[in-house]
Design an enzyme around this catalytic site. Structure first.
Site, PDB file in Angstrom:
ATOM      1  CE  LYS A  33      -3.946   1.781   2.518  1.00  0.00           C
ATOM      2  NZ  LYS A  33      -4.910   1.626   3.822  1.00  0.00           N
TER       3      LYS A  33
ATOM      4  CB  SER B 266      -8.426   3.079   2.665  1.00  0.00           C
ATOM      5  OG  SER B 266      -7.480   2.627   3.343  1.00  0.00           O
TER       6      SER B 266
ATOM      7  CB  SER C 219      -8.675   0.312   5.597  1.00  0.00           C
ATOM      8  OG  SER C 219      -9.478   1.435   5.245  1.00  0.00           O
TER       9      SER C 219
END
Ligand code: GLN
Length: 494
Positions: free
Chosen positions: A80, A155, A179
């Site tokens: 990420k 996310s 997330s």
């Protein structure tokens, strides 16, 4: 699909150890897969082809020389874009950090490199990890490999979509309110939020520091366990890091669920969830019972206040953490006549609408005269939720619930309605508030052929029992995690 990209991490490791394939072959197969799939999925902000191949060749050289390699040697991983990578652009999917090159690696990144994982790319996300759909990325939305018209969740949508699309067997996300788990549920893979403090936050770009945790993503429970063991551990550079040993997840991984008490959270089985989620989750919980677990109902009476408390605590922390983006120290600067104008213009141009909304809510909640009514009150609710969990675990080993009230929704469907987006995390947020571990496991498909996730939760530092229960159910259900059906990646990438 190339057999090397279809394989899970443990399988690839076995092939590499037997010298049946090289790390270079594994890496090249995944880079080719990304070239095929990413025009459709958009999981990556940037791929790191050359660095990945260089690292793979170095692993092969060491293997040929009979030298040591790390615990994740040759395993491709989607990272990420919220974790700092030395000299490599780290954007948090925000214009304010576009072109920012950190001068150091996050502890998690350092550990991944030491373990010889191959970082194939920096994955897309909601800007500063604020969102549940990946649509808040300043650059582009990521799409769900099961239906390219739908969101992957967020996310950590990019890392999760990459693992679901077989771009990498492993992914790293962060989970502040769900997330990792929510996108994992929506894309049919495994996502884990570890105990707060188990994985270092050093070099993780902060959203809400008392809630943020880095977590593993994989298509098989043993792979997720392998990854968590590699990134966990005390870090003196993170003041909230727990001084504890790396958890041993493997000794009890195959121990089954016989004799375990599984508490089904009644507040998470009420109205608001889709019929498909309810029936698939209920069937999965029944299978845990059939495997020998004792299934009981439990109550978390204050969990219903979780979303309200979270949307005061998380924005409050965010409004403080994001004050550092002032046009002076990091990333973007938009010039102005005065320093104040420069800062205002920089923040106006650099932050997207959701990030601005959070900063405004948080600033308000912390302001004099409102602090007690909002922020302090939310912290009291947090304590009540922690006590609810403590009471529930007095009689249970793990808790179970759906991960998300619905399966993947269409792009644009919730974008105009922040509240409906916030409610995507109603079942995941309480674990963040309590600092306790939880994971999402794919347990079936709804009537639209979309994946449904079961959330399993455990007490603080209860990762061994959490993985043990998940593994038992994974073996029993033998879910095929390959995206398929109408509108899926299978129709456009072979
Ligand atoms: N969707 C939640 C939010 O927008 C949780 C995000 C997260 O876990 N980073 O805040």
């Amino acid at each position: 699909m190339h057999p090397l990209v279809a394989a899970d991490a443990v399988g690839l490791q076995r092939l590499l150890k037997a010298r049946e394939v090289s790390a270079t072959e594994i890496t090249q197969a995944h880079l080719d897969r990304i070239a095929d799939t990413d025009p459709h999925v958009s999981a990556f902000i940037r791929t790191l082809d050359q660095a990945a191949l260089d690292h793979a060749r170095d692993i092969d050289r060491r293997l040929s020389a009979g030298q040591e390699v790390g615990a994740l040697a040759g395993l491709p991983l989607a990272l990420k874009d919220i974790l700092c990578t030395k000299g490599v652009e780290t954007t948090c999917a925000s214009r304010v950090l576009q072109h920012y090159r950190p001068p150091y690696d996050a502890t998690v990144v350092r550990k991944l490199r030491q373990a010889d994982a191959i970082v194939v790319g920096k994955a897309n996300m909601d800007e500063f990890a604020m969102g549940s759909s990946c649509e808040n990325s300043a650059f582009f939305p990521t799409r769900n490999p099961w239906d390219l018209e739908r969101v992957p969740g967020g996310s950590s949508g990019g890392s999760v979509a990459a693992v679901a699309a077989n771009d990498a067997p492993l992914g790293i996300g962060t989970d502040t309110g769900g997330s990792v788990r929510q996108p994992a549920a929506l894309c049919g893979v495994i996502g884990v939020k570890p105990t707060y403090g188990l994985v270092s936050r050093f070099g993780l770009i902060a959203f809400a520091s008392s809630l943020d945790q880095v977590g593993p993503i994989a298509r098989a429970v043993p792979d997720a366990a392998l990854l968590l063991e590699a990134i966990a551990g005390h870090d003196p550079r993170d003041a909230t890091s727990i001084p504890t040993d790396v958890p041993d997840l493997h000794t009890t991984l195959e121990a089954g669920v016989e004799g375990l008490r599984v508490g089904v959270v009644s507040e998470f089985m009420g109205a608001g969830m889709s019929d498909g989620v309810r029936s698939v989750v209920t069937a999965a919980i029944d299978r845990l019972g059939a495997l020998g677990a004792e299934v009981v109902d439990v109550s978390l009476p204050h969990a219903g206040y979780g979303v309200s408390a979270y949307y005061l605590i998380a924005p409050s922390e965010c409004s403080s953490n994001l004050s550092r983006y002032d046009g002076v120290r990091y990333g973007l600067r938009v010039d102005g006549e005065t320093t104040e104008q420069m800062m205002a213009s920089t923040r106006d141009a650099g932050f997207g609408p959701e990030v601005k909304r959070r900063i405004m809510i948080g600033t308000y909640a912390l302001s004099a005269g409102y602090y007690d009514a909002y922020y302090a009150q939310a912290q009291r609710v947090r304590t009540l939720i922690i006590r609810d969990y403590e009471a529930a675990y007095a009689g249970c080993d793990v808790l179970a619930s759906p991960t998300s009230p619905t399966t993947a929704f269409k792009l644009g469907e919730r974008a105009a309605d922040p509240l409906s987006m916030y409610l995507s995390d109603v079942y995941t947020i309480p674990s963040n508030l309590a600092g306790a571990p939880a994971l999402s496991l794919p347990v079936g498909l709804d009537d639209d052929g979309l994946p449904v996730g079961l959330q399993l939760m455990a007490p603080v530092l209860g990762e061994p029992v959490l993985f043990r229960a998940a593994r038992a159910l994974e073996r029993e259900l033998a879910i095929d995690s390959t995206p398929r059906g109408n509108g899926s990646l299978a129709q456009v990438a072979a």
